[in-house]
Design a protein around this motif. Structure first.
Motif, short mmCIF file in Angstrom:
data_model
loop_
_atom_site.label_atom_id
_atom_site.label_comp_id
_atom_site.label_asym_id
_atom_site.label_seq_id
_atom_site.Cartn_x
_atom_site.Cartn_y
_atom_site.Cartn_z
N ILE A 43 0.74 -1.24 0.03
CA ILE A 43 -0.04 -0.11 0.08
C ILE A 43 0.98 1.26 -0.03
O ILE A 43 0.81 2.08 -0.81
N THR A 44 1.91 1.17 0.78
CA THR A 44 2.60 2.39 1.09
C THR A 44 3.47 2.80 -0.37
O THR A 44 3.67 3.93 -0.72
N THR A 45 3.90 1.75 -0.71
CA THR A 45 4.67 1.83 -2.02
C THR A 45 3.92 2.45 -3.20
O THR A 45 4.40 3.32 -4.01
N ARG A 46 2.77 1.96 -3.34
CA ARG A 46 1.81 2.38 -4.54
C ARG A 46 1.14 3.86 -4.13
O ARG A 46 0.79 4.45 -5.15
N THR A 47 0.88 4.08 -2.83
CA THR A 47 0.03 5.03 -2.64
C THR A 47 0.68 6.46 -2.05
O THR A 47 0.47 7.51 -1.89
N GLY A 226 -7.72 2.77 -12.47
CA GLY A 226 -6.55 3.44 -11.96
C GLY A 226 -5.60 4.09 -12.92
O GLY A 226 -5.34 5.01 -12.96
N LYS A 227 -5.26 3.02 -13.97
CA LYS A 227 -4.10 3.45 -14.92
C LYS A 227 -4.72 4.58 -15.65
O LYS A 227 -3.79 5.54 -16.01
N GLU A 228 -5.89 4.43 -16.18
CA GLU A 228 -6.31 5.62 -16.86
C GLU A 228 -6.36 6.86 -16.45
O GLU A 228 -6.06 8.04 -16.62
N VAL A 229 -6.98 6.82 -14.94
CA VAL A 229 -7.11 8.09 -14.01
C VAL A 229 -5.74 8.54 -13.74
O VAL A 229 -5.53 9.89 -13.75
N ALA A 260 -1.37 20.25 -4.45
CA ALA A 260 -2.34 19.27 -5.67
C ALA A 260 -3.20 18.60 -4.77
O ALA A 260 -3.00 18.25 -3.60
N HIS A 261 -4.16 18.09 -5.31
CA HIS A 261 -5.12 17.24 -5.02
C HIS A 261 -4.40 16.08 -4.40
O HIS A 261 -3.61 15.47 -5.22
N GLN A 262 -4.63 15.71 -3.27
CA GLN A 262 -3.91 14.76 -2.52
C GLN A 262 -4.32 13.14 -3.00
O GLN A 262 -4.92 12.44 -2.12
N ALA A 263 -4.26 12.90 -4.07
CA ALA A 263 -4.62 11.63 -4.74
C ALA A 263 -3.75 10.48 -4.23
O ALA A 263 -4.19 9.37 -3.64
N ASN A 264 -2.50 10.46 -4.71
CA ASN A 264 -1.53 9.54 -4.14
C ASN A 264 -0.24 10.09 -4.26
O ASN A 264 -0.08 11.04 -5.04
N LEU A 265 0.83 9.61 -3.71
CA LEU A 265 2.14 10.17 -3.81
C LEU A 265 2.74 10.16 -5.05
O LEU A 265 3.49 11.29 -5.48
N ARG A 266 2.52 9.18 -5.76
CA ARG A 266 3.04 9.19 -7.28
C ARG A 266 2.57 10.21 -8.18
O ARG A 266 3.25 10.76 -8.84
N ILE A 267 1.29 10.23 -8.12
CA ILE A 267 0.67 11.58 -8.70
C ILE A 267 1.32 12.85 -8.47
O ILE A 267 1.58 13.52 -9.42
N LEU A 268 1.26 13.15 -7.24
CA LEU A 268 1.95 14.34 -6.53
C LEU A 268 3.29 14.64 -7.35
O LEU A 268 3.71 15.78 -7.69
N HIS A 269 4.15 13.82 -7.20
CA HIS A 269 5.36 13.62 -7.60
C HIS A 269 5.68 14.02 -9.25
O HIS A 269 6.53 14.70 -10.04
N SER A 270 4.79 13.26 -9.85
CA SER A 270 4.78 13.28 -11.32
C SER A 270 4.23 14.62 -11.87
O SER A 270 4.97 15.08 -12.70
N VAL A 271 3.28 15.12 -11.03
CA VAL A 271 2.87 16.45 -11.56
C VAL A 271 3.78 17.59 -11.30
O VAL A 271 4.29 18.28 -12.14
#
Length: 352
Positions: A43-47, A226-229, A260-271
């Motif tokens: 969970i932690t690794t992915r989100t 998930g992947k599309e989102v 940024a919207h706190q969706a998951n950490l990977r998205i935050l870093h990618s943006v």
């Protein structure tokens, strides 16, 4: 869509108070791991999420919204608001809207009150709505609340989504002011793509597909591809952030904080990476609260203010993405607020 034109005598909406509310119950990765056949590491690794908050039985969106709104109003000096907006994907009822009830419980009976429905982008859409109401002279003081109880719509057996979402409410107060002062809200970019509405959806329950005894269980709950989102979220928030920076005349390196919207950490870093903003300037509040939907940005703002990360004059870029699909961004300079005005009432340990 970009920009909120100056209203009468150059009026602008100015942020003057923040507040929030998190439920008492903490749902840890360990608890979910035992129930969903997963692990804390997975969970932690992915989100990037370790814990999330869950509303108590009978605790509704309005309950969280009222407490968040009360704190924000108190932080803004206690003056009443003449308009109440509630951004939410989990209203107390399909009809009526939740905002009038929240207004009444806050002693604001008679205030204009309505909901904003843009899922996780709801707070940014609400900011634009509030800014427009104030700029045009319709409102003098707006209470904007982002509140969601995702535990009411996410299937607890859904391994994909149950690990992501949490419940909570965050609020801000906006007053009439001038465009140049700290806290002035402006330089918006908003957009949508309804062709991808089924990427984030609760299929049944509306007029298109009312719930019947034959409605499949899966169609009654929140679903997300998930992947599309992930792909859309990074693409849309990046483009929207760039448009907002251009409108504000800021370079990526000028941004002190990306909220940024706190969706998951990977998205935050990618943006952040795609926009050219250093990752260490990302405000991260999801680790101990999860993805709280429309509440995530105001809760993150309150958290950053409480911990001293936000100081007066800081350049802040807000960006969100959610179902619809919808997205939006906004730029502001952080105002001089009293210390601790974003403190979240939790009844338990406040996540830091």
């Amino acid at each position: 869509m970009s920009g909120i034109p100056p209203g009468p005598a150059g009026r602008a909406a100015v942020l003057c108070g923040v507040g929030g509310r998190l439920p008492e119950r903490i749902v840890s990765n360990a608890e979910l791991s035992a129930r969903l056949e997963t692990t804390d590491e997975w969970i932690t690794t992915r989100t990037g999420i370790r814990n999330r908050r869950a509303a108590a039985p009978g605790e509704a969106t309005s309950d969280l919204a009222v407490e968040a709104g009360r704190q924000a109003l108190r932080a803004a000096g206690g003056e009443p608001a003449d308009t109440v907006l509630v951004a939410t994907a989990t209203p107390d009822r399909r009809c009526p809207a939740t905002a009038p009830l929240v207004a009444a419980r806050l002693g604001l009976t008679g205030a204009a009150a309505f909901d904003v429905s843009a899922v996780c982008t709801g707070f940014v859409y609400g900011l634009a709505t509030a800014a427009g109401l104030i700029a045009t002279g319709v409102s003098e003081r707006v209470l904007l609340i982002g509140a969601d109880v995702y535990s009411s719509i996410v299937d607890p057996a859904d391994r994909t989504n149950a690990i992501i979402f949490g419940d909570g409410a965050g609020a801000v107060v906006l007053r009439a002011g001038t465009p140049g002062e700290p806290g002035a809200i402006g330089h918006f970019d908003l957009g949508s793509d309804g062709d991808a509405e089924d990427a984030i959806i609760i299929a049944a329950g509306g007029s298109r597909s009312p719930v019947t005894e034959h409605t499949p269980r899966a169609e009654r709950h929140f679903a997300m591809r998930g992947k599309e989102v992930y792909r859309h979220a990074v693409l849309r928030m990046t483009a929207s952030s760039r448009a907002t920076l251009a409108a504000a005349g800021w370079r990526p390196e000028d941004v002190d904080h990306l909220v940024a919207h706190q969706a998951n950490l990977r998205i935050l870093h990618s943006v952040a990476d795609a926009t050219g903003i250093s990752r260490d300037r990302c405000v991260r509040h999801l680790v101990d609260v999860g993805n709280t939907g429309a509440a995530s940005i105001p809760l993150a703002l309150g958290h950053a203010h409480d911990t001293g990360a936000l100081v007066p004059g800081d350049r802040v870029l807000l960006t969100g993405f959610g179902g619809g699909l919808t997205w939006g961004s906004c730029a502001l300079r952080w105002p001089d607020l009293s210390p601790g005005t974003g403190r979240r009432s939790t009844g338990g340990k406040d996540p830091r």
